[in-house]
Design a protein around this motif. Structure first.
Motif, short mmCIF file in Angstrom:
data_model
loop_
_atom_site.label_atom_id
_atom_site.label_comp_id
_atom_site.label_asym_id
_atom_site.label_seq_id
_atom_site.Cartn_x
_atom_site.Cartn_y
_atom_site.Cartn_z
N PRO A 14 7.58 -28.31 -0.80
CA PRO A 14 8.26 -26.82 -0.10
C PRO A 14 9.50 -26.78 -1.17
O PRO A 14 9.75 -27.07 -1.67
N ARG A 41 2.84 -21.24 11.51
CA ARG A 41 3.99 -20.70 12.57
C ARG A 41 3.64 -19.86 13.61
O ARG A 41 3.92 -19.62 14.36
N LEU A 62 8.26 -33.15 9.83
CA LEU A 62 7.87 -33.62 9.69
C LEU A 62 6.79 -33.45 9.58
O LEU A 62 6.14 -31.71 9.97
N LEU A 63 5.17 -33.66 7.70
CA LEU A 63 4.29 -33.19 8.85
C LEU A 63 3.28 -33.43 9.66
O LEU A 63 3.93 -34.77 10.94
N VAL A 64 2.95 -32.71 10.58
CA VAL A 64 1.39 -32.64 11.35
C VAL A 64 0.92 -34.03 11.33
O VAL A 64 0.67 -33.84 9.86
N ILE A 69 -4.44 -31.19 11.41
CA ILE A 69 -4.12 -30.34 11.07
C ILE A 69 -5.20 -30.45 9.74
O ILE A 69 -6.30 -28.72 9.54
N GLY A 89 -1.32 -24.96 0.89
CA GLY A 89 0.12 -26.13 1.19
C GLY A 89 -0.84 -27.46 2.52
O GLY A 89 -0.48 -27.92 3.39
N PHE A 90 -2.38 -27.21 1.75
CA PHE A 90 -3.26 -27.98 2.50
C PHE A 90 -4.25 -28.17 1.41
O PHE A 90 -4.57 -27.08 0.63
N ARG A 92 -2.70 -32.18 1.65
CA ARG A 92 -0.57 -32.86 2.07
C ARG A 92 -0.53 -34.46 1.72
O ARG A 92 0.16 -34.57 1.15
N GLN A 96 -6.40 -35.92 4.08
CA GLN A 96 -6.50 -34.51 3.95
C GLN A 96 -6.93 -33.94 2.83
O GLN A 96 -8.36 -33.41 3.39
N ARG A 159 13.88 -19.71 8.05
CA ARG A 159 13.16 -20.80 9.20
C ARG A 159 14.48 -21.84 9.02
O ARG A 159 14.88 -22.89 8.53
N1 LIG Z 1 -1.41 -29.86 5.46
C1 LIG Z 1 -0.31 -30.43 6.50
N2 LIG Z 1 -0.01 -31.26 7.00
C2 LIG Z 1 0.54 -32.40 7.82
N3 LIG Z 1 1.87 -30.98 8.26
C3 LIG Z 1 1.58 -29.51 7.09
C4 LIG Z 1 0.70 -29.03 6.52
N4 LIG Z 1 0.90 -28.45 5.80
C5 LIG Z 1 1.67 -27.80 7.04
N5 LIG Z 1 2.87 -28.07 7.76
C6 LIG Z 1 3.89 -28.75 8.54
O1 LIG Z 1 4.32 -27.05 8.42
C7 LIG Z 1 5.32 -27.05 7.37
C8 LIG Z 1 5.83 -26.06 7.03
O2 LIG Z 1 4.58 -25.86 5.45
P1 LIG Z 1 4.91 -24.55 4.55
O3 LIG Z 1 4.86 -23.30 5.22
O4 LIG Z 1 3.49 -25.04 4.06
O5 LIG Z 1 5.61 -25.08 3.56
P2 LIG Z 1 6.93 -25.32 2.25
O6 LIG Z 1 5.37 -25.34 1.39
O7 LIG Z 1 7.97 -24.92 2.36
O8 LIG Z 1 7.34 -26.78 3.18
C9 LIG Z 1 5.85 -28.76 6.83
O9 LIG Z 1 6.76 -28.96 6.53
C10 LIG Z 1 4.97 -29.72 8.36
O10 LIG Z 1 5.39 -29.74 9.37
#
Ligand SMILES: Nc1ncnc2c1ncn2[C@@H]1O[C@H](COP(=O)(O)OP(=O)(O)O)[C@@H](O)[C@H]1O
Ligand SMILES: Nc1nc2c(ncn2[C@@H]2O[C@H](COP(=O)(O)OP(=O)(O)O)[C@@H](O)[C@H]2O)c(=O)[nH]1
Length: 186
Positions: A14, A41, A62-64, A69, A89-90, A92, A96, A159
């Motif tokens: 992040p 979001r 936390l991670l979803v 996802i 972001g994917f 992660r 995945q 955020r």
């Molecule tokens: N691939 C992913 N797996 C799990 N959670 C995710 C994933 N991508 C995004 N998220 C969720 O969305 C949030 C924000 O992600 P993102 O906008 O990529 O922000 P950053 O890189 O600044 O953390 C993460 O902290 C997580 O909760």
């Protein structure tokens, strides 16, 4: 003759600049920029089923869960299968990354490696335009008018998960989850 479609992934903690770099590459080269965080979001704002499920995880930094996802991103990628794309972001986690491997051959993985202190500074100065996902930074790329999106004139927000407590949790989680992903792509 159809040209080969580019499949690229940008990895990084992040605040490392994934969104910023992807947006610039996408604009310059006409690729689709797919951001999992922006997508989540948007779903939270729309109160969709995925959004309601994901909200609690984003709020706590936390991670979803992987299955949530992964299934939504697979559906998005299916819709974009005739376009060049850049994923931000994917994946992660290893689960995945393995799911992504099953549906395509990646051409390029970029890993952004930024010092921890710099990440914290960048996140505390990050402001976004929630509807478009446009990202600003009060020092690096400030908006023309303080607190206002350059394009729409709408207000910018910080955020919730960029607040210091959530940032620390996110950076910790990122490290654990990303290590096997980086190893896989090496
Ligand atoms: N691939 C992913 N797996 C799990 N959670 C995710 C994933 N991508 C995004 N998220 C969720 O969305 C949030 C924000 O992600 P993102 O906008 O990529 O922000 P950053 O890189 O600044 O953390 C993460 O902290 C997580 O909760
Ligand atoms: N100083 C500096 N700030 C940057 C750079 N790239 C992005 N930022 C800012 O750092 C913050 C995090 O960038 P972002 O693209 O949202 O990172 P992501 O969380 O990896 O998607 C934002 O406020 C950006 O405006 C850079 O190269 N230098």
């Amino acid at each position: 003759m159809a040209s080969k479609l580019l499949r690229a992934v940008v990895l990084g903690p992040p605040g490392s600049g994934k969104g910023t770099v992807c947006q610039r590459i996408a604009e310059s080269f006409g690729l689709q920029h797919l951001s999992s965080g922006h997508f989540l979001r948007e779903n939270i704002r729309a109160k969709s089923e995925v959004g309601v499920l994901a909200k609690q995880y984003l709020e706590q930094g936390l991670l979803v869960p992987d299955h949530v996802i992964t299934s939504v991103m697979m559906m998005e990628l299916e819709k974009k299968q005739s376009q060049h794309w850049l994923l931000d972001g994917f994946p992660r986690t290893l689960v995945q990354a393995e799911a992504l491997d099953r549906i395509c051959d990646l051409d390029l993985v970029i890993n952004l490696n930024i010092p921890f202190e710099t990440l914290k500074d960048r996140l505390s100065a990050r402001w976004i335009h929630p509807a478009s996902g446009r990202v600003y930074n009060m020092e690096f790329n400030p908006p023309d008018v303080h607190g206002i999106d350059d394009i729409t004139g709408e207000p910018l927000i910080q955020r919730e998960d960029d607040k210091p407590d959530a940032v620390a949790a996110r950076l910790r989680k990122y490290k654990e989850a990303a290590k096997p992903v980086i190893e896989l792509y090496k």
